[in-house]
Scaffold this motif. Structure first.
Motif, PDB file in Angstrom:
ATOM      1  N   UNK A 188       0.834  -1.204   0.000  1.00 14.62           N
ATOM      2  CA  UNK A 188       0.000   0.000   0.000  1.00 14.62           C
ATOM      3  C   UNK A 188       0.873   1.261   0.000  1.00 14.62           C
ATOM      4  N   UNK A 189       1.919   1.262   0.825  1.00 16.48           N
ATOM      5  CA  UNK A 189       2.826   2.408   0.861  1.00 16.48           C
ATOM      6  C   UNK A 189       3.518   2.608  -0.478  1.00 16.48           C
ATOM      7  N   UNK A 190       3.882   1.498  -1.132  1.00 17.87           N
ATOM      8  CA  UNK A 190       4.631   1.601  -2.390  1.00 17.87           C
ATOM      9  C   UNK A 190       3.822   2.250  -3.509  1.00 17.87           C
ATOM     10  N   UNK A 191       2.496   2.219  -3.412  1.00 21.60           N
ATOM     11  CA  UNK A 191       1.663   2.845  -4.451  1.00 21.60           C
ATOM     12  C   UNK A 191       1.060   4.166  -3.957  1.00 21.60           C
ATOM     13  N   UNK A 192       1.552   4.648  -2.811  1.00 21.05           N
ATOM     14  CA  UNK A 192       1.158   5.957  -2.320  1.00 21.05           C
ATOM     15  C   UNK A 192      -0.048   5.981  -1.402  1.00 21.05           C
ATOM     16  N   UNK A 193      -0.571   4.807  -1.064  1.00 18.61           N
ATOM     17  CA  UNK A 193      -1.716   4.727  -0.171  1.00 18.61           C
ATOM     18  C   UNK A 193      -1.266   4.794   1.287  1.00 18.61           C
ATOM     19  N   UNK A 194      -2.206   5.075   2.183  1.00 15.01           N
ATOM     20  CA  UNK A 194      -1.913   5.124   3.615  1.00 15.01           C
ATOM     21  C   UNK A 194      -2.503   3.870   4.252  1.00 15.01           C
ATOM     22  N   UNK A 195      -1.672   2.909   4.674  1.00 11.04           N
ATOM     23  CA  UNK A 195      -2.200   1.650   5.212  1.00 11.04           C
ATOM     24  C   UNK A 195      -2.824   1.817   6.598  1.00 11.04           C
ATOM     25  N   UNK A 196      -3.947   1.153   6.793  1.00 15.28           N
ATOM     26  CA  UNK A 196      -4.615   1.123   8.093  1.00 15.28           C
ATOM     27  C   UNK A 196      -4.809  -0.340   8.452  1.00 15.28           C
ATOM     28  N   UNK A 197      -4.181  -0.789   9.537  1.00 14.03           N
ATOM     29  CA  UNK A 197      -4.290  -2.188   9.945  1.00 14.03           C
ATOM     30  C   UNK A 197      -5.648  -2.415  10.600  1.00 14.03           C
ATOM     31  N   UNK A 198      -6.411  -3.326  10.008  1.00 14.44           N
ATOM     32  CA  UNK A 198      -7.779  -3.514  10.469  1.00 14.44           C
ATOM     33  C   UNK A 198      -8.285  -4.882  10.022  1.00 14.44           C
ATOM     34  N   UNK A 199      -9.057  -5.563  10.891  1.00 10.19           N
ATOM     35  CA  UNK A 199      -9.684  -6.823  10.504  1.00 10.19           C
ATOM     36  C   UNK A 199     -10.756  -6.562   9.459  1.00 10.19           C
ATOM     37  N   UNK A 200     -10.966  -7.536   8.566  1.00 10.56           N
ATOM     38  CA  UNK A 200     -11.960  -7.338   7.513  1.00 10.56           C
ATOM     39  C   UNK A 200     -13.362  -7.119   8.074  1.00 10.56           C
ATOM     40  N   UNK A 309       3.174  -2.327 -13.590  1.00  9.85           N
ATOM     41  CA  UNK A 309       4.629  -2.421 -13.462  1.00  9.85           C
ATOM     42  C   UNK A 309       5.056  -2.401 -11.994  1.00  9.85           C
ATOM     43  N   UNK A 310       4.358  -1.588 -11.185  1.00  8.74           N
ATOM     44  CA  UNK A 310       4.663  -1.536  -9.749  1.00  8.74           C
ATOM     45  C   UNK A 310       4.381  -2.887  -9.094  1.00  8.74           C
ATOM     46  N   UNK A 311       3.282  -3.525  -9.499  1.00 11.19           N
ATOM     47  CA  UNK A 311       2.952  -4.834  -8.945  1.00 11.19           C
ATOM     48  C   UNK A 311       4.026  -5.858  -9.294  1.00 11.19           C
ATOM     49  N   UNK A 312       4.466  -5.839 -10.537  1.00 10.63           N
ATOM     50  CA  UNK A 312       5.486  -6.786 -10.990  1.00 10.63           C
ATOM     51  C   UNK A 312       6.785  -6.613 -10.196  1.00 10.63           C
ATOM     52  N   UNK A 313       7.179  -5.356  -9.967  1.00 12.96           N
ATOM     53  CA  UNK A 313       8.411  -5.079  -9.227  1.00 12.96           C
ATOM     54  C   UNK A 313       8.274  -5.508  -7.759  1.00 12.96           C
ATOM     55  N   UNK A 314       7.113  -5.258  -7.169  1.00  9.39           N
ATOM     56  CA  UNK A 314       6.894  -5.628  -5.778  1.00  9.39           C
ATOM     57  C   UNK A 314       6.942  -7.143  -5.606  1.00  9.39           C
ATOM     58  N   UNK A 315       6.309  -7.855  -6.524  1.00 12.90           N
ATOM     59  CA  UNK A 315       6.294  -9.324  -6.445  1.00 12.90           C
ATOM     60  C   UNK A 315       7.711  -9.885  -6.555  1.00 12.90           C
ATOM     61  N   UNK A 316       8.529  -9.258  -7.364  1.00 11.97           N
ATOM     62  CA  UNK A 316       9.913  -9.723  -7.550  1.00 11.97           C
ATOM     63  C   UNK A 316      10.713  -9.583  -6.254  1.00 11.97           C
ATOM     64  N   UNK A 317      10.435  -8.528  -5.484  1.00 13.29           N
ATOM     65  CA  UNK A 317      11.179  -8.283  -4.250  1.00 13.29           C
ATOM     66  C   UNK A 317      10.577  -9.005  -3.035  1.00 13.29           C
ATOM     67  N   UNK A 318       9.448  -9.656  -3.251  1.00 15.05           N
ATOM     68  CA  UNK A 318       8.701 -10.230  -2.138  1.00 15.05           C
ATOM     69  C   UNK A 318       9.489 -11.307  -1.386  1.00 15.05           C
ATOM     70  N   UNK A 319      10.220 -12.148  -2.100  1.00 15.88           N
ATOM     71  CA  UNK A 319      10.981 -13.230  -1.462  1.00 15.88           C
ATOM     72  C   UNK A 319      12.001 -12.659  -0.485  1.00 15.88           C
ATOM     73  N   UNK A 320      12.745 -11.644  -0.923  1.00 19.93           N
ATOM     74  CA  UNK A 320      13.732 -11.021  -0.055  1.00 19.93           C
ATOM     75  C   UNK A 320      13.055 -10.416   1.175  1.00 19.93           C
ATOM     76  N   UNK A 321      11.897  -9.806   0.958  1.00 20.18           N
ATOM     77  CA  UNK A 321      11.161  -9.201   2.067  1.00 20.18           C
ATOM     78  C   UNK A 321      10.761 -10.264   3.096  1.00 20.18           C
ATOM     79  N   UNK A 322      10.234 -11.386   2.619  1.00 22.86           N
ATOM     80  CA  UNK A 322       9.784 -12.458   3.525  1.00 22.86           C
ATOM     81  C   UNK A 322      10.946 -12.985   4.354  1.00 22.86           C
TER      82      UNK A 322
END
Length: 378
Positions: A188-200, A309-322
């Motif tokens: 969410x931060x990477x695309x400029x959104x403001x994340x709010x942690x909340x149960x569905x 393109x942002x999604x593709x880049x984020x997915x590529x970095x996901x393994x390192x993040x985990x």
């Protein structure tokens, strides 16, 4: 003489009656009701799956096992399910790893790979396979919390659903967005959104009050959680999802008190409960989208090339993040890398198993039994 015989017969009958009554009482006493907590409402996919799981174990145990289901967080919330089992408040509960990440850093590795989720059946099979067959540390981590893991879960892919329209194209900048965990918070931060942690389960009121602009979630929630009443648009691009944790788990002390037959019933029927969960998301999601279009006139917005393109880049970095997240919580890097490799191996296996085939819920259940449960379990 007749009186003597009558008294004797009555006495014999009374003795037989008490013997039979004792036998019946003994049989009835073997029945076991296990308290089970779902933090979600009864209509949610997890709760529906637990109802079906309960029906299955009652059938296969001839009524000797059943659940006493508690919904909507009446016993434990998403954040207190682990402590609820650990402290003996409940016999079993659904565990969302991202609500208590510091308690489950090893299992969070699998949760933090959610951009792999293109088909929730594939990712669920891969996670189940990994936890049960390739990750002793995953099971040990649950056991350290006095929890016996039986079945995982994966939502269908998440989409950005917003209480506003985007006639000029979707722009996430500044939008307060419901997220379920750190990985999707980073997205969410990477695309400029403001994340709010909340149960569905809390998002409806927040969207209604405009405390949220958007919520990341599965399409089935448009119907099951009534988000279609507070949503105006949905961005047509999958953005991760929730996966991992334990849809079906019992306290280790309760598990140890069951006999081997009861344990085998729970193991197999957990595969069925898991399958029900996955197919509820798939089938319910299709119905929810149809309803959103026809009844609520919700708009489905095409993503821009830049967002793709942002999604593709984020997915590529996901393994390192985990891996980095696990290491920051005390997991050895080599161990985290090994778990990721096991998941990737199993993901390819389940991609090949499912492919584009038209697989029924029953067939998927059997696939989980055949390929995820160990031979000694299945």
């Amino acid at each position: 003489m007749r009186l003597g015989i009558s008294v004797l017969n009555r006495s014999a009958f009374t003795g037989v009656f008490f013997v039979l009554a004792s036998c019946l009482f003994s049989i009835g006493a073997q029945a076991r009701t296990l308290s089970y907590s779902s933090y979600l409402p009864p209509s949610a996919p997890g709760s529906v799956a637990l109802k079906k799981f309960d029906e299955a174990i009652q059938k296969h145990s001839d009524g000797d096992l059943k659940l006493d289901l508690y919904y909507s967080g009446t016993l434990t919330t998403g954040k207190t399910s682990l402590t609820g089992m650990k402290d003996g408040l409940v016999d079993g509960a659904a565990v969302v790893a991202s609500y208590t990440p510091s308690a489950l850093p090893v299992n969070m590795i699998l949760t933090n790979l959610s951009f792999y989720n293109k088909d929730n059946r594939v990712v669920t099979g891969a996670i189940m396979d990994t936890i049960l067959n390739d990750c002793p540390a995953c099971l040990a981590e649950y056991k350290n919390q006095n929890v016996h893991f039986l079945g995982t879960m994966a939502t269908s892919p998440y989409y950005m659903m917003c209480g506003k329209s985007f006639p000029d194209g979707f722009d996430a900048k500044g939008l307060r967005t419901r997220v379920p965990g750190e990985e999707l918070s980073s997205w969410a931060k990477s695309i400029g959104s403001v994340p709010v942690h909340m149960a569905n389960s809390e998002a409806y009121q927040a969207l209604q009050r405009h405390a949220l602009d958007c919520a990341l979630g599965a399409k089935v929630w448009l119907h099951d959680l009534s988000w279609n009443e507070v949503i105006d648009s949905v961005v047509k691009m999958p953005m991760g999802g929730y996966q991992g944790g334990a849809l079906i788990a019992f306290s280790q002390s309760v598990w140890d008190s069951l006999n081997s037959k009861e344990q085998r019933i729970l193991e197999k029927d957990a595969m069925y409960g898991t399958a029900v969960f996955e197919y509820h998301f798939i089938d319910g999601g299709k119905k929810a989208v149809d309803e959103a279009r026809t009844k609520y006139d919700i708009k489905f917005v095409e993503p821009s090339k830049a967002l793709l393109d942002q999604r593709k880049a984020f997915a590529k970095d996901e393994v390192d993040y985990a891996i980095q997240q696990a290491v920051s919580q005390g997991v050895k890097k080599k161990d985290a890398e090994a778990i990721v490799k096991a998941f990737q191996k199993n993901y390819k296996k389940w991609e090949a198993l499912i492919g584009d085939k038209d697989i029924s819920l029953e067939q998927y259940t059997q696939m989980l039994i055949d390929h995820a449960l160990k031979p000694s379990q299945g």
